[in-house]
Write a protein that holds these residues in place. Structure first.
Motif, mmCIF file in Angstrom:
data_model
loop_
_atom_site.group_PDB
_atom_site.id
_atom_site.type_symbol
_atom_site.label_atom_id
_atom_site.label_comp_id
_atom_site.label_asym_id
_atom_site.label_seq_id
_atom_site.Cartn_x
_atom_site.Cartn_y
_atom_site.Cartn_z
ATOM 1 N N ARG A 137 26.735 1.560 47.778
ATOM 2 C CA ARG A 137 25.589 1.567 48.688
ATOM 3 C C ARG A 137 25.779 0.650 49.893
ATOM 4 N NH1 ARG A 137 20.470 3.180 48.284
ATOM 5 N NH2 ARG A 137 20.780 3.749 46.102
ATOM 6 N N LYS A 138 26.396 -0.508 49.691
ATOM 7 C CA LYS A 138 26.492 -1.484 50.769
ATOM 8 C C LYS A 138 27.752 -1.349 51.621
ATOM 9 C CE LYS A 138 23.641 -4.950 48.429
ATOM 10 N NZ LYS A 138 23.574 -6.364 47.956
ATOM 11 N N LEU A 139 28.597 -0.380 51.290
ATOM 12 C CA LEU A 139 29.843 -0.212 52.039
ATOM 13 C C LEU A 139 29.649 0.681 53.256
ATOM 14 C CD1 LEU A 139 32.450 0.371 49.176
ATOM 15 C CD2 LEU A 139 31.946 -1.753 50.384
ATOM 16 N N THR A 140 30.525 0.494 54.221
ATOM 17 C CA THR A 140 30.576 1.448 55.328
ATOM 18 C C THR A 140 31.292 2.695 54.821
ATOM 19 O OG1 THR A 140 32.716 0.670 56.137
ATOM 20 C CG2 THR A 140 30.737 -0.421 57.013
ATOM 21 N N LEU A 141 31.170 3.784 55.563
ATOM 22 C CA LEU A 141 31.841 5.006 55.152
ATOM 23 C C LEU A 141 33.355 4.807 55.136
ATOM 24 C CD1 LEU A 141 31.714 7.958 54.365
ATOM 25 C CD2 LEU A 141 31.559 8.555 56.797
ATOM 26 N N GLY A 142 33.878 4.067 56.114
ATOM 27 C CA GLY A 142 35.309 3.796 56.167
ATOM 28 C C GLY A 142 35.774 2.990 54.971
ATOM 29 N N ALA A 143 35.022 1.960 54.605
ATOM 30 C CA ALA A 143 35.387 1.118 53.467
ATOM 31 C C ALA A 143 35.300 1.899 52.156
ATOM 32 C CB ALA A 143 34.472 -0.105 53.410
ATOM 33 N N TYR A 144 34.266 2.714 52.021
ATOM 34 C CA TYR A 144 34.119 3.548 50.827
ATOM 35 C C TYR A 144 35.316 4.484 50.659
ATOM 36 C CZ TYR A 144 32.864 7.947 48.565
ATOM 37 O OH TYR A 144 32.894 9.097 47.814
ATOM 38 N N LEU A 145 35.712 5.137 51.749
ATOM 39 C CA LEU A 145 36.849 6.054 51.691
ATOM 40 C C LEU A 145 38.135 5.322 51.343
ATOM 41 C CD1 LEU A 145 35.977 8.218 54.821
ATOM 42 C CD2 LEU A 145 35.910 8.969 52.441
ATOM 43 N N ASP A 146 38.314 4.114 51.883
ATOM 44 C CA ASP A 146 39.505 3.320 51.574
ATOM 45 C C ASP A 146 39.589 2.992 50.090
ATOM 46 O OD1 ASP A 146 40.316 3.311 54.194
ATOM 47 O OD2 ASP A 146 39.538 1.311 54.649
ATOM 48 N N VAL A 147 38.450 2.583 49.522
ATOM 49 C CA VAL A 147 38.427 2.187 48.111
ATOM 50 C C VAL A 147 38.800 3.359 47.217
ATOM 51 C CG1 VAL A 147 36.925 1.499 46.196
ATOM 52 C CG2 VAL A 147 36.765 0.316 48.392
ATOM 53 N N VAL A 148 38.170 4.492 47.438
ATOM 54 C CA VAL A 148 38.392 5.637 46.557
ATOM 55 C C VAL A 148 39.774 6.265 46.791
ATOM 56 C CG1 VAL A 148 37.456 7.839 45.760
ATOM 57 C CG2 VAL A 148 35.911 6.050 46.560
ATOM 58 N N PHE A 149 40.187 6.365 48.052
ATOM 59 C CA PHE A 149 41.505 6.942 48.329
ATOM 60 C C PHE A 149 42.608 6.039 47.785
ATOM 61 C CE2 PHE A 149 45.254 7.683 51.050
ATOM 62 C CZ PHE A 149 45.412 9.049 50.847
ATOM 63 N N GLY A 150 42.369 4.728 47.792
ATOM 64 C CA GLY A 150 43.362 3.779 47.286
ATOM 65 C C GLY A 150 43.656 3.964 45.816
ATOM 66 N N GLU A 151 42.733 4.602 45.089
ATOM 67 C CA GLU A 151 42.909 4.840 43.657
ATOM 68 C C GLU A 151 43.680 6.129 43.382
ATOM 69 O OE1 GLU A 151 38.897 4.951 42.388
ATOM 70 O OE2 GLU A 151 38.556 2.787 42.608
ATOM 71 N N CYS A 152 44.010 6.858 44.461
ATOM 72 C CA CYS A 152 44.684 8.154 44.325
ATOM 73 C C CYS A 152 46.182 7.997 44.546
ATOM 74 C CB CYS A 152 44.086 9.130 45.340
ATOM 75 S SG CYS A 152 44.933 10.706 45.473
ATOM 76 N N SER A 153 46.969 8.811 43.880
ATOM 77 C CA SER A 153 48.429 8.739 44.004
ATOM 78 C C SER A 153 48.897 9.080 45.415
ATOM 79 C CB SER A 153 49.085 9.689 42.998
ATOM 80 O OG SER A 153 48.680 11.031 43.237
ATOM 81 N N LEU A 154 48.105 9.831 46.167
ATOM 82 C CA LEU A 154 48.467 10.202 47.538
ATOM 83 C C LEU A 154 48.604 8.979 48.433
ATOM 84 C CD1 LEU A 154 46.073 13.261 47.998
ATOM 85 C CD2 LEU A 154 48.561 13.357 47.809
ATOM 86 N N ALA A 155 47.918 7.904 48.056
ATOM 87 C CA ALA A 155 47.948 6.688 48.865
ATOM 88 C C ALA A 155 49.250 5.918 48.700
ATOM 89 C CB ALA A 155 46.766 5.783 48.506
#
Length: 490
Positions: A137-155
């Motif tokens: 809730r408190k994250l920016t859209l950019g920060a949210y995307l970074d967190v979730v994408f960072g958990e993916c093997s594509l990163a």
């Protein structure tokens, strides 16, 4: 002809002739209102919709480009019924795909692009999921995307990370923002995407053909161009009775001409309201409305059209996308450029790429947003053109010829618009702000009887679900017209 008269006598002034203003005027005329006047600041109608034919018999969309969604979209319905849609959905053949090039000249594999782009789309869709919304809730859209994408093997791969940065840069175009690190993640779910093809391309008449459908039902003389409004004087009926004042609202144009009205529907852009809200209205707007105007974001999206004598890109290429090693939507790069003016030296890195242009086989269109777009607007066309050609040559390695013609939009510098469309910044309650902006004047708790419908507000920024869109603007115009129609039906 007082404010107590019926709809056939009620005098209504609509400020702005974009889709919101013309939709309101057309609906009122249809309902029997005979005294409707539309005041347009520009020398043309359309607002942020601007279809032109600058170089040939084929149109160029300087502003709004597509109809987004189909089911429940009134503009798609109009375009379909009037046979105004293009048979295809893009500027290229169905088999054409974007070519993604790195700055070292190497092309990113289609497999990597497809995987990252597909996952990115799922992430932005999931930003509306309640569980994710609570967690981030408190994250920016950019920060949210970074967190979730960072958990993916594509990163884990360099190409994956760089295409992901491109996806964020491209998303800035949808948000009309300088950066996703300035956009609310929790508010992303407010926007509602209509079902059906998202990019519905219009036919040879472009968006202007849709606008003409609304214009044809308006009596001659309804729209007055070159009439920028200086002030809107409302609540002139001080005693609270409709017999005490002939007209409760007066609209004064910059040339001194004034118009008395029973009702005024304001459809100017949020950008104009940000610049003039404190001086345009007498008395001042309520604090809640002023706060909404200040807190909502209004970003810039510009287009760079490059026309060549001959096509130099392959037939199966829908566009050339630029993948930077350290792009501006890379978190570390963004933070390093968040202060100062160093970013101006690399403003061109905000260009996502160059897309093929419908009906113009030898033209490409570059997209750029935010502060970089506003900075670009101050540069000469020749400088922008030369930089774009250098980018195309260095990224692709192709033999790119000189540009024969250039067309560059400057929406941020347009005093009658001051930007492109609305976004929800970090920490802002979008629904509350949109609804505050849409509320009529005087406020409900302050007035009696008919008085609360002196000044009404429409435009994409006043829709809590369809902000940023042309159909959102259209629907708000109809909404305010219906408000007046119901008002006289009571």
């Amino acid at each position: 002809m007082s404010s107590c008269s019926g709809p056939e006598h009620a005098k209504v002034v609509v400020v702005g002739s974009g889709f919101a203003g013309l939709a309101a005027a057309a609906r009122l005329v249809e309902a029997g209102f005979e005294n409707v006047l539309v005041l347009e600041a520009k020398e043309r109608v359309g607002g942020r919709m601007h279809t032109i034919k600058p170089f040939s018999e084929n149109v160029i969309e300087v502003g709004a480009n597509w109809i987004h969604g189909q089911k429940g979209n009134p503009l798609f319905k109009i375009a379909k019924e009037e046979n105004l849609l293009s048979k295809g959905t893009s500027a290229c053949s169905e088999t054409a795909e974007d070519y993604f090039f790195k700055e070292n000249g190497k092309q990113v594999s289609t497999k990597v692009v497809d995987k990252v782009s597909s996952y990115f789309s799922k992430l932005t869709d999931k930003a509306s999921d309640d569980e994710l919304k609570r967690k981030h809730r408190k994250l920016t859209l950019g920060a949210y995307l970074d967190v979730v994408f960072g958990e993916c093997s594509l990163a884990a791969t360099e190409d994956g990370q760089q295409v992901f940065e491109w996806c964020k840069r491209n998303e800035c175009t949808d948000e009309a923002c300088s950066s996703l690190y300035e956009v609310s993640a929790s508010q992303n779910s407010n926007y509602t995407a209509l079902k059906g093809e998202f990019f519905n391309t219009l036919g040879p008449g472009g968006y202007r053909a849709v606008l003409d459908v609304l214009l044809k039902d308006l009596p001659s003389g309804t729209v007055k161009c070159n009439a920028p409004v200086k002030s809107i004087q409302w609540d002139l009926d001080k005693k609270g009775s409709c017999e005490d004042e002939m007209y409760p609202v007066k609209v004064v144009c910059e040339n001194g001409q004034s118009f008395d009205a029973d009702h005024v529907i304001v459809t100017v852009s949020l950008g104009v309201l940000k610049g003039k809200a404190t001086t345009m209205f007498e008395p001042s707007l309520p604090e809640e409305k002023l706060s909404a105007i200040e807190n909502l974001g209004f970003g810039i999206v510009d287009k760079i059209f490059l026309f060549f004598e001959k096509r130099f890109w392959p037939d199966d290429c829908a566009g050339v996308q630029l993948v930077w090693k350290e792009g501006p939507e890379n978190k570390d790069v963004y933070e390093s450029l968040s202060e100062g003016e160093t970013w101006k030296k690399t403003w061109f890195k905000k260009i996502t790429g160059f897309d093929a242009v419908a009906r113009h086989p030898t033209a490409l269109c570059g997209w750029i947003t935010g502060r970089e777009a506003l900075y670009m607007e101050n540069l000469q066309d020749s400088e922008i053109r030369d930089i774009c050609v250098r980018l195309l040559r260095s990224f692709t390695g192709w033999s790119v010829p000189e540009v024969s013609k250039t067309l560059i939009t400057r929406w941020g510098s347009d005093s009658h618009v001051r930007g492109s469309y609305t976004f929800i910044p970090e920490g802002v309650d979008g629904v509350k702000a949109h609804k505050a902006l849409a509320s009529p004047l005087p406020p409900e708790d302050k007035c009696r009887g008919r008085k609360h419908l002196q000044v009404l507000f429409a435009g994409e920024a006043t829709h809590d679900k369809f902000y940023t869109t042309t159909h959102g603007a259209y629907l708000t115009g109809v909404r305010e017209a219906e408000r007046l129609i119901s008002y006289y039906a009571d």
